[in-house]
Design an enzyme around this catalytic site. Structure first.
Site, mmCIF file in Angstrom:
data_model
loop_
_atom_site.group_PDB
_atom_site.id
_atom_site.type_symbol
_atom_site.label_atom_id
_atom_site.label_comp_id
_atom_site.label_asym_id
_atom_site.label_seq_id
_atom_site.Cartn_x
_atom_site.Cartn_y
_atom_site.Cartn_z
ATOM 1 N N GLN A 1 -16.550 -1.444 -1.871
ATOM 2 C CA GLN A 1 -16.696 -1.824 -0.462
ATOM 3 C C GLN A 1 -15.551 -2.722 0.006
ATOM 4 O O GLN A 1 -15.119 -2.651 1.160
ATOM 5 C CB GLN A 1 -18.051 -2.503 -0.211
ATOM 6 N N ASN B 1 -12.522 -2.959 -11.754
ATOM 7 C CA ASN B 1 -13.295 -2.093 -12.651
ATOM 8 C C ASN B 1 -13.166 -0.625 -12.254
ATOM 9 O O ASN B 1 -12.350 -0.262 -11.390
ATOM 10 C CB ASN B 1 -14.759 -2.539 -12.689
ATOM 11 N N SER C 1 -6.233 -3.175 -20.740
ATOM 12 C CA SER C 1 -5.069 -3.951 -21.163
ATOM 13 C C SER C 1 -4.612 -3.536 -22.563
ATOM 14 O O SER C 1 -5.415 -3.090 -23.386
ATOM 15 C CB SER C 1 -5.413 -5.438 -21.144
ATOM 16 N N GLN D 1 -5.227 -9.969 -26.239
ATOM 17 C CA GLN D 1 -5.495 -8.817 -25.373
ATOM 18 C C GLN D 1 -6.839 -8.177 -25.691
ATOM 19 O O GLN D 1 -7.527 -7.684 -24.797
ATOM 20 C CB GLN D 1 -4.383 -7.780 -25.490
ATOM 21 N N HIS E 1 -9.919 -9.237 -23.659
ATOM 22 C CA HIS E 1 -10.083 -8.839 -22.264
ATOM 23 C C HIS E 1 -11.294 -7.929 -22.072
ATOM 24 O O HIS E 1 -12.062 -8.087 -21.126
ATOM 25 C CB HIS E 1 -8.842 -8.094 -21.770
ATOM 26 N N GLU F 1 1.809 -1.651 -22.261
ATOM 27 C CA GLU F 1 1.833 -2.619 -21.169
ATOM 28 C C GLU F 1 2.599 -3.872 -21.604
ATOM 29 O O GLU F 1 3.522 -4.324 -20.923
ATOM 30 C CB GLU F 1 0.396 -2.973 -20.790
ATOM 31 N N HIS F 2 2.210 -4.445 -22.735
ATOM 32 C CA HIS F 2 2.878 -5.629 -23.290
ATOM 33 C C HIS F 2 3.457 -5.270 -24.654
ATOM 34 O O HIS F 2 2.730 -4.759 -25.512
ATOM 35 C CB HIS F 2 1.898 -6.789 -23.487
ATOM 36 N N ASP G 1 1.481 -13.970 -19.163
ATOM 37 C CA ASP G 1 0.288 -13.827 -18.323
ATOM 38 C C ASP G 1 0.195 -14.925 -17.277
ATOM 39 O O ASP G 1 -0.328 -14.701 -16.182
ATOM 40 C CB ASP G 1 -0.975 -13.872 -19.190
ATOM 41 N N GLU H 1 18.807 28.300 7.351
ATOM 42 C CA GLU H 1 17.362 28.096 7.207
ATOM 43 C C GLU H 1 16.575 28.742 8.342
ATOM 44 O O GLU H 1 15.342 28.682 8.340
ATOM 45 C CB GLU H 1 17.047 26.589 7.151
ATOM 46 N N HIS I 1 17.507 23.185 15.455
ATOM 47 C CA HIS I 1 18.270 22.214 14.674
ATOM 48 C C HIS I 1 19.771 22.462 14.860
ATOM 49 O O HIS I 1 20.548 21.531 15.095
ATOM 50 C CB HIS I 1 17.937 22.343 13.179
#
Length: 431
Positions: free
Chosen positions: A191, A214, A237, A259, A262, A327-328, A361, A415, A420
């Site tokens: 929402q 999430n 992560s 990590q 997480h 990622e890391h 981080d 074309e 044009h």
């Protein structure tokens, strides 16, 4: 944790299986999100309040109950201990300083015939940043999303953050105050994303939405993309530590935990060239585990997706790292500057034994919003450039119109686009 050896005949299959993670949209989640987004688009504030009360167990009567003022943010900042205020402001200064280097300037040049060509850089008018507020509080996410937008020159930064049970986290609100967020709404989930994307009576439609969330938030960001821009659809992560054995084993063990804690589906992987060192790290993990407050999450993460990979040498380790595109990536080796150029795919590269991923981080300076799920093969960290856009500049001179007009006419006729061609031909000098 799983053990893999690059000399095993089926290593590539094992490595591929290690990366197997279902990222496809869950049809049930997608259906729920579709309903929520459509409802928010149709009913605006009323739908946002209704879903917030239902999912976050709040008792809001209107959006006024879910709206925070600048005074609210300032008071949250002042309620914090001085040490926390100092940490927030120092981190914000470092993050801002780093992102100042990413600012792009408009540029132009003229052809020999006087035609001007160039690029004009401008900031987005309004952005929305989503800050998670479920399992933990993330003031660092506030700063990492808001500061580059602020540096880019975005005049309006709107933050949404869920407050389950109506409990507001002072450090998150203080981070918004420090980072220059202009409006805060205590809403979350699909929402909140829909409200930012479509606008409501209270929330003005934004141009882009950034920040992790999430599965419902990720699904909502997918759904509204095109109506607004998004940064990325973030996955779990990840950390990959490439170690040559020169870093204390308990340091690396804790880096892997950093990590894993997480989420149960976060991924922590160690690549090392020493079997003995791998055993040392495992022993340290077993020693440290009972002391970890989030032990259940760490254990689930390591059991589900953790691994130790034994490589023949650091060259091979770097190639595996490039395949995983984490990622890391920690290069916990001596002379990391010699190995960093071999890394082609990683969200962020942490070089040397003293560079823990956690510093990135919070306060090192570079952004911690990074590509996950191997998308570092083609994606980059969040930055100032994500909050700016480019417009091409073209000012054709009278002489330039003669040369370019003939070229455009030929190509347009090819074309079959006669209007044009004629538009270009009208600007040709008549002989």
């Amino acid at each position: 944790m799983k053990y893999l050896n690059t000399q095993d005949a089926d290593f590539k299959a094992q490595l591929k299986a290690l990366q197997a993670f279902e990222t496809a949209q869950d049809p049930k989640v997608d259906a729920t999100v579709a309903t929520i987004c459509a409802d928010v688009q149709q009913r605006g504030d009323a739908a946002v309040v209704e879903y917030t009360n239902r999912f976050d167990h709040t008792c809001a009567h209107s959006m006024a109950d879910l709206t925070l003022s600048q005074q609210d943010l300032a008071q949250a900042f002042l309620r914090l201990p001085e040490s926390v205020r100092t940490a927030l402001t120092t981190a914000a200064q470092r993050i801002e300083s780093y992102h100042q280097h990413q600012k792009q300037a408009s540029w132009s040049y003229r052809d020999e015939d006087g035609t001007l060509l160039g690029q004009q850089i401008s900031a987005l008018d309004r952005v929305g940043i989503y800050v998670p507020g479920g399992k933990a509080a993330y003031p660092s996410s506030v700063m990492m999303n808001a500061m580059p937008a602020h540096v880019a020159g975005v005049p309006e930064i709107i933050m949404v953050v869920p407050t389950p049970g109506g409990e507001r986290n002072d450090i998150v609100l203080a981070a918004a105050y420090v980072a220059g967020v202009t409006q805060v709404f205590t809403i979350g989930g699909a929402q909140a994303v829909a409200a930012l994307a479509y606008g409501t009576e209270t929330i003005t439609q934004v141009d882009k939405i950034t920040g992790p969330g999430n599965a419902y938030v990720a699904a909502a960001k997918r759904r509204v993309f095109g109506v607004v821009g998004i940064d990325m659809v973030a996955g779990p992560s990840e950390i990959l530590v490439v170690a040559d054995g020169s870093t204390p084993a308990h340091w690396v063990a804790m880096d892997l935990f950093s990590q894993a804690e997480h989420d149960e589906i976060a991924q922590a992987i160690l690549i090392t060239t020493s079997a003995d060192y791998a055993l040392q790290v495992e022993a340290e993990m077993n020693n440290i585990m009972p002391t970890m407050p989030r032990r259940a999450i760490i254990e689930a993460s390591l059991n589900n997706r953790g691994a130790v990979i034994l490589a023949r040498d650091l060259d091979e380790a770097c190639e595996i790292a490039n395949y995983l595109a984490p990622e890391h990536l920690e290069l916990s080796v001596t002379q990391p500057e010699l190995w960093a150029p071999k890394i082609r795919h990683a969200g962020a590269i942490f070089m040397g034994r003293y560079t823990s991923e956690s510093l990135g981080d919070y306060c090192a300076g570079p952004n911690h919003v990074l590509p996950t799920s191997r998308t570092a093969r083609f994606a980059s960290p969040l930055g100032v450039y994500d909050f700016q856009k480019r417009s091409s500049l073209i000012q054709v001179s009278a002489d330039g119109a003669q040369k370019l007009g003939e070229i455009a006419s030929v190509l347009a006729h090819g074309e079959g686009l006669i209007a044009h061609a004629r538009a270009a031909e009208l600007r040709l000098k008549q002989s």
